[in-house]
Design a protein around this motif. Structure first.
Motif, PDB file in Angstrom:
ATOM      1  N   THR A 129       6.574 -33.343 -21.720  1.00  0.00           N
ATOM      2  CA  THR A 129       5.988 -33.610 -23.027  1.00  0.00           C
ATOM      3  C   THR A 129       5.900 -35.106 -23.247  1.00  0.00           C
ATOM      4  OG1 THR A 129       8.145 -33.529 -24.132  1.00  0.00           O
ATOM      5  CG2 THR A 129       6.874 -31.467 -24.007  1.00  0.00           C
ATOM      6  N   THR A 177      -7.188 -32.692 -40.487  1.00  0.00           N
ATOM      7  CA  THR A 177      -5.863 -33.210 -40.134  1.00  0.00           C
ATOM      8  C   THR A 177      -5.909 -34.720 -39.957  1.00  0.00           C
ATOM      9  OG1 THR A 177      -5.250 -31.141 -39.070  1.00  0.00           O
ATOM     10  CG2 THR A 177      -3.994 -33.096 -38.465  1.00  0.00           C
ATOM     11  N   GLN A 191       0.504 -37.285 -33.771  1.00  0.00           N
ATOM     12  CA  GLN A 191       0.580 -36.425 -34.947  1.00  0.00           C
ATOM     13  C   GLN A 191       2.024 -35.962 -35.125  1.00  0.00           C
ATOM     14  OE1 GLN A 191      -1.452 -32.723 -34.446  1.00  0.00           O
ATOM     15  NE2 GLN A 191      -1.452 -32.216 -36.601  1.00  0.00           N
ATOM     16  N   THR A 250       4.762 -33.448 -35.692  1.00  0.00           N
ATOM     17  CA  THR A 250       4.859 -32.010 -35.429  1.00  0.00           C
ATOM     18  C   THR A 250       6.134 -31.393 -35.998  1.00  0.00           C
ATOM     19  OG1 THR A 250       5.766 -32.569 -33.243  1.00  0.00           O
ATOM     20  CG2 THR A 250       3.408 -32.053 -33.378  1.00  0.00           C
ATOM     21  N   ARG A 251       7.189 -32.173 -36.146  1.00  0.00           N
ATOM     22  CA  ARG A 251       8.430 -31.679 -36.741  1.00  0.00           C
ATOM     23  C   ARG A 251       9.019 -32.762 -37.634  1.00  0.00           C
ATOM     24  NH1 ARG A 251      11.380 -28.596 -31.611  1.00  0.00           N
ATOM     25  NH2 ARG A 251      10.145 -26.694 -31.703  1.00  0.00           N
ATOM     26  N   THR A 282       4.123 -36.062 -31.761  1.00  0.00           N
ATOM     27  CA  THR A 282       3.510 -35.683 -30.492  1.00  0.00           C
ATOM     28  C   THR A 282       2.374 -36.651 -30.206  1.00  0.00           C
ATOM     29  OG1 THR A 282       4.066 -33.350 -30.823  1.00  0.00           O
ATOM     30  CG2 THR A 282       2.359 -33.857 -29.216  1.00  0.00           C
ATOM     31  N   GLN A 341      -1.998 -31.458 -26.862  1.00  0.00           N
ATOM     32  CA  GLN A 341      -2.637 -32.115 -27.994  1.00  0.00           C
ATOM     33  C   GLN A 341      -4.151 -32.074 -27.828  1.00  0.00           C
ATOM     34  OE1 GLN A 341      -1.113 -32.732 -30.537  1.00  0.00           O
ATOM     35  NE2 GLN A 341      -1.586 -34.615 -31.585  1.00  0.00           N
ATOM     36  N   ARG A 387       6.421 -37.222 -26.433  1.00  0.00           N
ATOM     37  CA  ARG A 387       6.806 -37.232 -27.837  1.00  0.00           C
ATOM     38  C   ARG A 387       7.713 -38.414 -28.120  1.00  0.00           C
ATOM     39  NH1 ARG A 387       8.030 -30.771 -29.058  1.00  0.00           N
ATOM     40  NH2 ARG A 387       6.018 -30.009 -28.300  1.00  0.00           N
ATOM     41  N   PRO A 411       4.706 -31.961 -41.422  1.00  0.00           N
ATOM     42  CA  PRO A 411       3.989 -31.772 -40.155  1.00  0.00           C
ATOM     43  C   PRO A 411       2.474 -31.835 -40.347  1.00  0.00           C
ATOM     44  CG  PRO A 411       5.744 -30.155 -40.384  1.00  0.00           C
ATOM     45  CD  PRO A 411       5.632 -30.850 -41.709  1.00  0.00           C
ATOM     46  N   GLY A 412       1.799 -32.431 -39.375  1.00  0.00           N
ATOM     47  CA  GLY A 412       0.350 -32.528 -39.405  1.00  0.00           C
ATOM     48  C   GLY A 412      -0.182 -33.896 -39.743  1.00  0.00           C
TER      49      GLY A 412
END
Length: 301
Positions: free
Chosen positions: A136, A232, A164, A166-167, A176, A183, A138, A151-152
Motif C-alpha cells: 500500500t 470527492t 485522499q 480514508t480513515r 491513501t 486509488q 499510505r 473520510p473522503g
C-alpha cells in the motif's frame, strides 16, 4: 469391580478442528469489518490506547538528537561561525536586494492563492510518517476527528493532489496516496478537456490513465487535473503528467503512463481541502472590491 486406567493426558480438539475453527473466525471478522464496519469502533479505541506508546517510541530518537547536538565541540562551532560570518559579509548586498524581491513576490503569490481558494475550507496538516507496508501507499497526518476531518477529503500540497483521507482517528488520519493500487481519480486532460480515470499502480513514481480509446486526444506532456464529477475531489487540482502513450491497433485501449506532479514521498506540509463550498459575496460592493483587488494584484512592480 472394574477400574478404568487413569488418563495421564487430556486431549483437546484435534489440529484439523482448530485450523478450521480459526479459518472460519478469520473470515467472519474480515466480512464483518470490510462489509459492515463493525470493528471500526474497536479500531478507534485501539488507536487511542496505542497513541501514547507511539509518542513514547519517538522519545529515544529525540533524546539521541539532543545528545548529539549537546556534545558538539567548541572548535567545530567556532569554525562554522567564522565560515558563516565571512559568507554573510560577502553576500550582504545581494541578499538584501534578493530578500526584498522575494518578500514582495511571496506576498503577491499569497494574495492570489488566497483569492482563488476562498470558496473552499482548508485545514493545514503535517505528514508524520509513511506506512512501511510494501503493498500500500499510505501516510499519516497530524489531524483527526477533533479537527473536523472525515473520510473522503482531498489532501494537496503546494503543487497539486497528493491523496485522499480514508480513515480518521481522534488525533490523526490515514491518507491513501494517489499512487496506491486501489486509488482511482476522475481526471480531465487540461489541454483537450478529455475526461478519464487515473489509477495508481503501487509504484511511488508512476500512475496510469486507463480505458482510453486508441484515438483519444492524449499526448506526451499533457497535464491531468481533477474533473470534480465524483464530488470527492474539487475540480482543477493538478494530479499527473503524461510521459508515454502507446497506441496499438490490435487493442481497444491505449496504454498511457504518467508521473505524479507532486512530491508524493517528499511532501511534509500539506493541506486538507473540504468539498463543501462557502458562499461568495455577490453584492455590487463585493464585486467592485474584488475588481479593485484584481487590478492591484495585476499592477506591475
Amino acid at each position: 469391580m472394574n477400574h478404568s486406567a487413569p488418563q495421564f493426558f487430556k486431549r483437546g480438539p484435534t489440529l484439523h478442528t482448530r485450523f478450521v475453527f480459526f479459518c472460519l473466525a478469520s473470515l467472519i471478522l474480515i466480512i464483518a469489518d470490510g462489509r459492515f464496519h463493525y470493528l471500526e469502533v474497536m479500531r478507534k479505541s485501539v488507536s487511542v490506547a496505542l497513541y501514547p506508546l507511539q509518542r513514547l517510541t519517538d522519545i529515544p530518537g529525540w533524546a539521541m538528537q539532543r545528545a548529539l547536538g549537546f556534545f558538539v565541540t567548541q572548535a567545530q562551532l567556532r569554525h562554522e561561525n567564522e565560515f558563516l560570518r565571512q559568507q554573510n559579509l560577502a553576500n550582504s548586498a545581494s541578499l538584501q536586494t534578493m530578500g526584498a524581491l522575494e518578500g514582495e513576490n511571496k506576498h503577491l503569490r499569497a494574495l492570489l492563492t488566497l483569492r482563488e481558494k476562498l470558496t473552499r475550507k482548508t485545514i493545514p496538516a503535517e505528514i508524520q510518517r509513511l506506512y512501511p507496508d510494501p503493498f500500500t501507499r499510505r501516510a499519516a497526518i497530524d489531524r483527526g476527528l477533533q479537527d473536523g476531518l472525515r473520510p473522503g477529503l482531498a489532501v494537496v500540497d503546494a503543487i497539486g493532489l497528493i491523496g485522499q483521507i480514508t480513515r480518521v482517528y481522534p488525533w490523526q488520519s490515514e491518507v491513501t496516496l494517489i499512487t496506491d493500487k486501489d486509488q482511482a481519480i476522475p481526471i480531465q486532460v487540461q489541454r483537450s478537456a478529455l475526461r478519464g480515470v487515473l489509477f495508481g499502480i503501487g509504484d511511488d513514481g508512476a500512475v496510469e490513465l486507463r480505458y482510453m480509446p486508441v484515438s483519444a486526444d492524449v499526448q506526451n506532456g499533457d497535464v491531468l487535473v481533477t474533473s470534480g464529477i465524483d464530488g470527492t475531489y474539487p475540480s482543477g487540482l493538478p494530479v499527473a503528467k503524461v510521459t508515454n502513450v502507446e497506441r496499438n491497433a490490435a487493442y481497444a485501449f491505449a496504454r498511457i503512463s504518467c508521473v505524479p506532479l507532486t512530491g508524493v514521498l517528499g511532501a511534509i506540509q500539506v493541506m486538507v481541502v473540504d468539498t463543501d463550498e462557502k458562499p461568495r459575496v455577490n453584492t455590487s460592493s463585493g464585486q467592485s472590491q474584488s475588481a479593485e483587488d484584481s487590478k492591484s494584484l495585476q499592477t506591475p512592480r
